[in-house]
Design a protein around this motif. Sequence first.
Motif, short mmCIF file in Angstrom:
data_model
loop_
_atom_site.label_atom_id
_atom_site.label_comp_id
_atom_site.label_asym_id
_atom_site.label_seq_id
_atom_site.Cartn_x
_atom_site.Cartn_y
_atom_site.Cartn_z
N LEU A 39 5.90 6.95 21.99
CA LEU A 39 4.96 8.06 21.85
C LEU A 39 5.50 9.11 20.89
N HIS A 40 6.78 9.42 20.98
CA HIS A 40 7.37 10.41 20.07
C HIS A 40 7.35 9.92 18.62
N ALA A 41 7.59 8.63 18.43
CA ALA A 41 7.53 8.06 17.07
C ALA A 41 6.11 8.16 16.52
N LEU A 42 5.12 7.83 17.33
CA LEU A 42 3.73 7.92 16.89
C LEU A 42 3.33 9.37 16.63
N GLN A 43 3.82 10.30 17.44
CA GLN A 43 3.52 11.71 17.22
C GLN A 43 4.15 12.20 15.92
N PHE A 44 5.37 11.75 15.63
CA PHE A 44 6.03 12.12 14.38
C PHE A 44 5.21 11.65 13.18
N VAL A 45 4.79 10.40 13.21
CA VAL A 45 3.97 9.85 12.11
C VAL A 45 2.66 10.62 12.01
N HIS A 46 2.05 10.90 13.15
CA HIS A 46 0.78 11.63 13.17
C HIS A 46 0.93 13.02 12.53
N ASN A 47 2.01 13.73 12.88
CA ASN A 47 2.24 15.07 12.33
C ASN A 47 2.54 15.01 10.83
N GLU A 48 3.31 14.01 10.41
CA GLU A 48 3.63 13.88 8.99
C GLU A 48 2.37 13.56 8.17
N LEU A 49 1.50 12.73 8.71
CA LEU A 49 0.26 12.41 8.00
C LEU A 49 -0.65 13.62 7.90
N LYS A 50 -0.62 14.49 8.91
CA LYS A 50 -1.45 15.70 8.87
C LYS A 50 -0.97 16.67 7.80
N ARG A 51 0.33 16.62 7.48
CA ARG A 51 0.88 17.55 6.48
C ARG A 51 0.55 17.16 5.05
N ILE A 52 0.16 15.94 4.83
CA ILE A 52 -0.18 15.49 3.48
C ILE A 52 -1.47 16.17 3.05
N PRO A 53 -1.42 16.86 1.90
CA PRO A 53 -2.65 17.54 1.46
C PRO A 53 -3.70 16.54 1.01
N LEU A 54 -4.94 16.84 1.31
CA LEU A 54 -6.05 15.98 0.91
C LEU A 54 -6.42 16.29 -0.53
N ARG A 55 -6.66 15.25 -1.30
CA ARG A 55 -7.11 15.43 -2.67
C ARG A 55 -8.55 15.03 -2.77
N GLU A 56 -9.29 15.81 -3.48
CA GLU A 56 -10.70 15.47 -3.68
C GLU A 56 -10.83 14.64 -4.94
N THR A 57 -11.74 13.69 -4.90
CA THR A 57 -12.00 12.89 -6.10
C THR A 57 -12.95 13.66 -7.00
N SER A 58 -12.87 13.33 -8.28
CA SER A 58 -13.76 14.00 -9.22
C SER A 58 -15.19 13.55 -8.98
N LYS A 59 -16.11 14.34 -9.45
CA LYS A 59 -17.52 14.02 -9.24
C LYS A 59 -17.95 12.80 -10.05
N GLU A 60 -17.24 12.50 -11.13
CA GLU A 60 -17.60 11.35 -11.97
C GLU A 60 -16.86 10.08 -11.55
N PHE A 61 -16.09 10.13 -10.47
CA PHE A 61 -15.28 8.99 -10.07
C PHE A 61 -16.11 7.72 -9.88
N THR A 62 -17.18 7.82 -9.14
CA THR A 62 -18.00 6.63 -8.85
C THR A 62 -18.60 6.06 -10.12
N SER A 63 -19.14 6.90 -10.97
CA SER A 63 -19.77 6.39 -12.19
C SER A 63 -18.73 5.76 -13.12
N ARG A 64 -17.53 6.36 -13.23
CA ARG A 64 -16.50 5.75 -14.08
C ARG A 64 -16.02 4.43 -13.51
N LEU A 65 -15.87 4.37 -12.20
CA LEU A 65 -15.44 3.12 -11.57
C LEU A 65 -16.48 2.03 -11.75
N MET A 66 -17.75 2.36 -11.58
CA MET A 66 -18.81 1.36 -11.73
C MET A 66 -18.89 0.86 -13.18
N LYS A 67 -18.62 1.71 -14.16
CA LYS A 67 -18.63 1.27 -15.55
C LYS A 67 -17.52 0.27 -15.81
#
Length: 173
Positions: A39-67
């Motif tokens: 449980l402590h190991a899972l809590q450590f991983v859970h807390n570390e994952l929460k600290r990672i900042p979220l990055r937003e994708t650009s608005k053109e990401f889908t159109s560039r990927l589809m091209k």
Amino acid sequence: MIEVTDEILNRYIDGGLSAAELKELNEILIKSEVIRKKLHALQFVHNELKRIPLRETSKEFTSRLMKKIVRKPEPKGQRYFIFSVSSFFILISLAIIGYLTSYILSYGSKTSGDSSNLNTLLSYLESLVHGIKSVFASGNISIIGFVFSFSIIISAYFFFDSHRQAKAKLDKL
């Protein structure tokens, strides 16, 4: 009694257990040091994952990927090869049909009786079948096999070359 799995422990960390499950798991945690460590190991991983900042994708990401995903047309060489082989067989078929038609029409105008036309047609068809049998005789079958094998090898070359080019383009991305 509940079986303590990673899923149960993750639900415990997220606060998703019912009151009865929570009470039972707390009793198990008091008794088992192995499950507490897990449980402590899972809590450590859970807390570390929460600290990672979220990055937003650009608005053109889908159109560039589809091209980039859009399917490219097949290589011209492969198209030309298929067209030339198909044209060859179509021209041979048309030549045979044209020759048969002209032969039947020329004999039809020379003779006047219906039975003679039929006999002429039958004799011509017999000679045609005999000619086809001679083409596929044991001596000629190796030549025919060579032609078909050669065309299969060339087709395989164009096929693998197009796949190699597609892979090279994907590697560049």
